[in-house]
Scaffold this motif. Structure first.
Motif, PDB file in Angstrom:
ATOM      1  N   GLU A   8       0.830  -1.192   0.000  1.00 50.21           N
ATOM      2  CA  GLU A   8       0.000   0.000   0.000  1.00 50.21           C
ATOM      3  C   GLU A   8       0.870   1.250   0.000  1.00 50.21           C
ATOM      4  O   GLU A   8       1.821   1.368   0.766  1.00 50.21           O
ATOM      5  CB  GLU A   8      -0.908  -0.006   1.231  1.00 50.21           C
ATOM      6  N   GLY A   9       0.550   2.165  -0.890  1.00 50.68           N
ATOM      7  CA  GLY A   9       1.303   3.414  -1.007  1.00 50.68           C
ATOM      8  C   GLY A   9       2.419   3.364  -2.035  1.00 50.68           C
ATOM      9  O   GLY A   9       2.908   4.401  -2.457  1.00 50.68           O
ATOM     10  N   GLN A  10       2.841   2.173  -2.442  1.00 48.73           N
ATOM     11  CA  GLN A  10       3.878   2.070  -3.461  1.00 48.73           C
ATOM     12  C   GLN A  10       3.276   2.370  -4.827  1.00 48.73           C
ATOM     13  O   GLN A  10       2.070   2.234  -5.033  1.00 48.73           O
ATOM     14  CB  GLN A  10       4.520   0.686  -3.459  1.00 48.73           C
ATOM     15  N   TYR A  11       4.129   2.780  -5.754  1.00 45.00           N
ATOM     16  CA  TYR A  11       3.631   3.175  -7.062  1.00 45.00           C
ATOM     17  C   TYR A  11       4.542   2.700  -8.174  1.00 45.00           C
ATOM     18  O   TYR A  11       5.682   2.279  -7.948  1.00 45.00           O
ATOM     19  CB  TYR A  11       3.454   4.695  -7.139  1.00 45.00           C
ATOM     20  N   VAL A  12       4.010   2.798  -9.382  1.00 44.40           N
ATOM     21  CA  VAL A  12       4.741   2.469 -10.603  1.00 44.40           C
ATOM     22  C   VAL A  12       4.610   3.663 -11.530  1.00 44.40           C
ATOM     23  O   VAL A  12       3.503   4.180 -11.731  1.00 44.40           O
ATOM     24  CB  VAL A  12       4.149   1.218 -11.286  1.00 44.40           C
ATOM     25  N   ASN A  13       5.712   4.146 -12.069  1.00 43.50           N
ATOM     26  CA  ASN A  13       5.682   5.203 -13.067  1.00 43.50           C
ATOM     27  C   ASN A  13       5.764   4.576 -14.446  1.00 43.50           C
ATOM     28  O   ASN A  13       6.569   3.675 -14.683  1.00 43.50           O
ATOM     29  CB  ASN A  13       6.853   6.164 -12.893  1.00 43.50           C
ATOM     30  N   ILE A  14       4.932   5.063 -15.356  1.00 46.14           N
ATOM     31  CA  ILE A  14       4.977   4.638 -16.753  1.00 46.14           C
ATOM     32  C   ILE A  14       5.316   5.884 -17.555  1.00 46.14           C
ATOM     33  O   ILE A  14       4.511   6.806 -17.662  1.00 46.14           O
ATOM     34  CB  ILE A  14       3.638   4.033 -17.204  1.00 46.14           C
ATOM     35  N   GLY A  15       6.520   5.911 -18.081  1.00 45.58           N
ATOM     36  CA  GLY A  15       6.978   7.113 -18.766  1.00 45.58           C
ATOM     37  C   GLY A  15       7.103   8.254 -17.775  1.00 45.58           C
ATOM     38  O   GLY A  15       7.270   8.061 -16.573  1.00 45.58           O
ATOM     39  N   ASP A  16       6.997   9.485 -18.290  1.00 46.95           N
ATOM     40  CA  ASP A  16       7.123  10.671 -17.445  1.00 46.95           C
ATOM     41  C   ASP A  16       5.773  11.179 -16.949  1.00 46.95           C
ATOM     42  O   ASP A  16       5.719  11.984 -16.023  1.00 46.95           O
ATOM     43  CB  ASP A  16       7.810  11.803 -18.223  1.00 46.95           C
ATOM     44  N   ASP A  17       4.672  10.712 -17.567  1.00 46.16           N
ATOM     45  CA  ASP A  17       3.374  11.324 -17.321  1.00 46.16           C
ATOM     46  C   ASP A  17       2.384  10.471 -16.549  1.00 46.16           C
ATOM     47  O   ASP A  17       1.322  10.954 -16.187  1.00 46.16           O
ATOM     48  CB  ASP A  17       2.711  11.691 -18.657  1.00 46.16           C
ATOM     49  N   GLY A  24      -4.350   0.007  -1.688  1.00 46.80           N
ATOM     50  CA  GLY A  24      -4.820  -0.999  -0.753  1.00 46.80           C
ATOM     51  C   GLY A  24      -5.844  -1.919  -1.389  1.00 46.80           C
ATOM     52  O   GLY A  24      -6.148  -1.825  -2.568  1.00 46.80           O
ATOM     53  N   GLY A  25      -6.360  -2.811  -0.585  1.00 45.91           N
ATOM     54  CA  GLY A  25      -7.358  -3.733  -1.097  1.00 45.91           C
ATOM     55  C   GLY A  25      -7.710  -4.785  -0.067  1.00 45.91           C
ATOM     56  O   GLY A  25      -7.098  -4.875   0.998  1.00 45.91           O
ATOM     57  N   THR A  26      -8.734  -5.569  -0.405  1.00 49.21           N
ATOM     58  CA  THR A  26      -9.163  -6.661   0.458  1.00 49.21           C
ATOM     59  C   THR A  26      -9.547  -7.840  -0.414  1.00 49.21           C
ATOM     60  O   THR A  26     -10.144  -7.660  -1.476  1.00 49.21           O
ATOM     61  CB  THR A  26     -10.384  -6.253   1.301  1.00 49.21           C
ATOM     62  N   CYS A  30      -8.647  -4.764  -5.364  1.00 47.90           N
ATOM     63  CA  CYS A  30      -7.585  -3.811  -5.057  1.00 47.90           C
ATOM     64  C   CYS A  30      -8.027  -2.436  -5.538  1.00 47.90           C
ATOM     65  O   CYS A  30      -8.872  -2.311  -6.426  1.00 47.90           O
ATOM     66  CB  CYS A  30      -6.265  -4.227  -5.683  1.00 47.90           C
ATOM     67  N   ARG A  31      -7.447  -1.417  -4.949  1.00 51.75           N
ATOM     68  CA  ARG A  31      -7.741  -0.048  -5.346  1.00 51.75           C
ATOM     69  C   ARG A  31      -6.473   0.555  -5.935  1.00 51.75           C
ATOM     70  O   ARG A  31      -5.413   0.525  -5.315  1.00 51.75           O
ATOM     71  CB  ARG A  31      -8.216   0.766  -4.143  1.00 51.75           C
ATOM     72  N   LEU A  32      -6.614   1.104  -7.124  1.00 51.63           N
ATOM     73  CA  LEU A  32      -5.509   1.764  -7.803  1.00 51.63           C
ATOM     74  C   LEU A  32      -5.859   3.224  -8.019  1.00 51.63           C
ATOM     75  O   LEU A  32      -7.004   3.560  -8.336  1.00 51.63           O
ATOM     76  CB  LEU A  32      -5.250   1.124  -9.169  1.00 51.63           C
TER      77      LEU A  32
END
Length: 89
Positions: A8-17, A24-26, A30-32
């Motif tokens: 939870e709280g981690q992210y992925v960048n795709i390109g610059d934008d 989180g999720g259950t 999951c919630r993005l």
């Protein structure tokens, strides 16, 4: 296809934008959070197990043959050489 495990709280960048944050999720949900430019079309789809019923099924492009790869490399090399000659004149 890339498969990731995020906390939870981690992210992925795709390109610059584009940034996708795992919020989180259950269970099987999951919630993005997706932060992307407004002009980018983001579509949500259902997980239909039967590919024939899916309208937007992903099929990877077939691999190029080794002969085609050689030809592409030759074209790129020729173009770079042409650009070098043009710049030196």
């Amino acid at each position: 296809m890339l498969k990731l495990s995020l906390k939870e709280g981690q992210y992925v960048n795709i390109g610059d934008d584009i940034r996708i944050v795992f919020a989180g999720g259950t269970g099987k949900h999951c919630r993005l959070l997706i932060d992307a430019p407004k002009e980018l079309n983001i579509a949500r789809s259902n997980n239909e197990p039967d590919p024939a019923k899916r309208k937007d099924t992903y099929y990877p492009e077939p691999e190029f043959s080794s002969e085609a790869k050689k030809q592409i490399k030759q074209i790129i090399w020729n173009e770079k050489e042409r650009q070098k000659k043009t710049q030196s004149n």
